[in-house]
Design an enzyme around this catalytic site. Sequence first.
Site, PDB file in Angstrom:
ATOM      1  N   GLU A  42       0.845  -1.195   0.000  1.00  0.00           N
ATOM      2  CA  GLU A  42       0.000   0.000   0.000  1.00  0.00           C
ATOM      3  C   GLU A  42       0.882   1.247   0.000  1.00  0.00           C
ATOM      4  O   GLU A  42       1.738   1.415   0.863  1.00  0.00           O
ATOM      5  CB  GLU A  42      -0.929  -0.002   1.218  1.00  0.00           C
ATOM      6  CG  GLU A  42      -1.660   1.310   1.471  1.00  0.00           C
ATOM      7  CD  GLU A  42      -2.416   1.838   0.257  1.00  0.00           C
ATOM      8  OE1 GLU A  42      -2.278   3.035  -0.037  1.00  0.00           O
ATOM      9  OE2 GLU A  42      -3.124   1.043  -0.411  1.00  0.00           O
ATOM     10  N   ALA A  88      -6.785   8.080  -3.884  1.00  0.00           N
ATOM     11  CA  ALA A  88      -6.389   8.104  -2.475  1.00  0.00           C
ATOM     12  C   ALA A  88      -5.057   7.392  -2.228  1.00  0.00           C
ATOM     13  O   ALA A  88      -4.821   6.306  -2.743  1.00  0.00           O
ATOM     14  CB  ALA A  88      -7.477   7.457  -1.626  1.00  0.00           C
ATOM     15  N   CYS A  94      -9.701   4.523  -2.220  1.00  0.00           N
ATOM     16  CA  CYS A  94     -10.705   5.569  -2.409  1.00  0.00           C
ATOM     17  C   CYS A  94     -11.918   5.391  -1.510  1.00  0.00           C
ATOM     18  O   CYS A  94     -12.692   6.331  -1.332  1.00  0.00           O
ATOM     19  CB  CYS A  94     -11.101   5.653  -3.879  1.00  0.00           C
ATOM     20  SG  CYS A  94      -9.765   6.338  -4.894  1.00  0.00           S
ATOM     21  N   HIS A  97     -11.616   7.866   1.080  1.00  0.00           N
ATOM     22  CA  HIS A  97     -11.405   9.204   0.515  1.00  0.00           C
ATOM     23  C   HIS A  97     -12.688   9.776  -0.068  1.00  0.00           C
ATOM     24  O   HIS A  97     -12.773  10.978  -0.307  1.00  0.00           O
ATOM     25  CB  HIS A  97     -10.363   9.051  -0.604  1.00  0.00           C
ATOM     26  CG  HIS A  97      -9.416  10.177  -0.791  1.00  0.00           C
ATOM     27  ND1 HIS A  97      -9.533  11.075  -1.814  1.00  0.00           N
ATOM     28  CD2 HIS A  97      -8.307  10.539  -0.112  1.00  0.00           C
ATOM     29  CE1 HIS A  97      -8.533  11.946  -1.765  1.00  0.00           C
ATOM     30  NE2 HIS A  97      -7.773  11.632  -0.738  1.00  0.00           N
ATOM     31  N   HIS A 449     -14.574   8.651 -10.707  1.00  0.00           N
ATOM     32  CA  HIS A 449     -14.931   7.267 -10.999  1.00  0.00           C
ATOM     33  C   HIS A 449     -14.164   6.715 -12.202  1.00  0.00           C
ATOM     34  O   HIS A 449     -14.760   6.085 -13.074  1.00  0.00           O
ATOM     35  CB  HIS A 449     -16.436   7.144 -11.262  1.00  0.00           C
ATOM     36  CG  HIS A 449     -17.297   7.457 -10.095  1.00  0.00           C
ATOM     37  ND1 HIS A 449     -18.659   7.690 -10.205  1.00  0.00           N
ATOM     38  CD2 HIS A 449     -16.998   7.577  -8.782  1.00  0.00           C
ATOM     39  CE1 HIS A 449     -19.157   7.943  -9.005  1.00  0.00           C
ATOM     40  NE2 HIS A 449     -18.177   7.887  -8.126  1.00  0.00           N
TER      41      HIS A 449
END
Length: 514
Positions: A42, A88, A94, A97, A449
């Site tokens: 990550e 994010a 996300c 976020h 998106h």
Amino acid sequence: MSSTPDHTPAAVDYVIVGGGTAGSVIAHRLTADPDVTVAVVEGGPDDRDRPDVLTLRRWLGLLGGDLDYDYPTVEQPRGNSHIRHSRARVLGGCSSHNTLISFKPLPSDWDEWAEAGADGWDAAAMDPYYDRLLNNIVPVDEKDRNAIARDFVDAAQAALGVPRVEGFNKKPFHEGVGFFDLAYHPEDNKRSSASVAYLHPVMDERPNLRILLETWAYALEFDGTRASGVRVRRKDGTGELLTARREVIVCAGAVDTPRLLMHSGIGPRADLEALGIPVRHDLPGVGENLLDHPESVIVWETDGPIPDNSAMDSDAGLFVRRDPDVPGPDLMFHFYQIPFTDNPERLGYEKPAHGVSMTPNIPKPRSRGRLYLTSADPSVKPALDFRYFTDEEDYDARTLVDGIRLAREIAKTEPLAGWLKREVCPGPDVTGDEELSEYARKVAHTVYHPAGTCKMGAADDELAVVTPDLKVKGVDGLRIADASVFPTMTAVNPMVAVLMVGEKAAELLGGDAR
């Protein structure tokens, strides 16, 4: 932090690139078997003990900050070239976020995927995965239902004759207005993100789960045609090779998944060769089919302050089906309890002290964009060319014009009309189709998106990057599970679809392992 000591060997069964929406799901499901070892890479920090992240109402403050990769958009001749695409940089991706608006994809969304070559991803096959989700998905709580948002719902129902929806996830819908379902805990406004729901309960309890935070995956490692691991770089500059005994699963999202593939030599041959990147596998669809949900905005000044109780300032919305021949909604609105004028201000509009916004949104956009590299240096951000409003029929732009007209109908209808002092932008004098289209396109923004850049499809689809089992075509030991595999855009906000992709991927991996 790591959930196991530093001496943990670098070889594990599965390496997951990305501890975001789908990656969190897969890590949780695979490590439920204590004999399966998983390393999650990550790029961002831990989200625990981060009230700025965990408090849903504070989502707007995360955009453009230190937890945002903040990708620019290349010049958009027919749209807004100043859009920043937030992605994010934090555990949970996300889902840590965004606004956590949570829609179960409509049956027509899944069936469209199946028709596009994603065999086994039809609505009947996908429906059970929604019930497996661990997130706390609930309607906006009564205490969070702002009075002006309630009046928006009443006015939209009266003006347009659409049904009121209480719980958008209870059954499929074609149109309707109501308060959203959110993945949150209403009692304290805490997110029920992918990390909160899937990782927090287990990340210190499972010795077979290793999470490498603030660690960047910059290249895939190969043994012949098989992906055998991932090369990573830590925040302090040190590096490591993580070896996957079984598979590498890339869950880095619609921007960073194709980016990682291309820097690893998997992508369009001519593009890679032009940058001096050795071609490992010519896969022309990597980076193509870039999808998004663009939307515009119409803003009103209110007569004074509005109540400040809210889950996250955009708690209600509207879906409309203009064309009775399409299976789902073809126009959507978020109702913002704030004057959302970031882009109009660039055109000279002023932000009122108090106001509200409606944002006409294109559920099924027809324009298709492209993501590509501009450098062989993995640290250089890729170029995102969404090609907004470039579809031949001008469907996308016309959808926004229709949306502004419908928004005005709602605004002049009680009980919402009683709150509104004046239309600020585009302003009541802007009435012609061409004027409205120019305004709508110039102030258009994104609801973050991006999808479709490693699309799933049939084996004979030249632009498909993964087959329906999520395996990358022509490469062994490598799968993708995130929004990049979407063949087409869901009509609704896609986060739940990504969670369900994660659940299905975990099942596919478990089945193959057995």
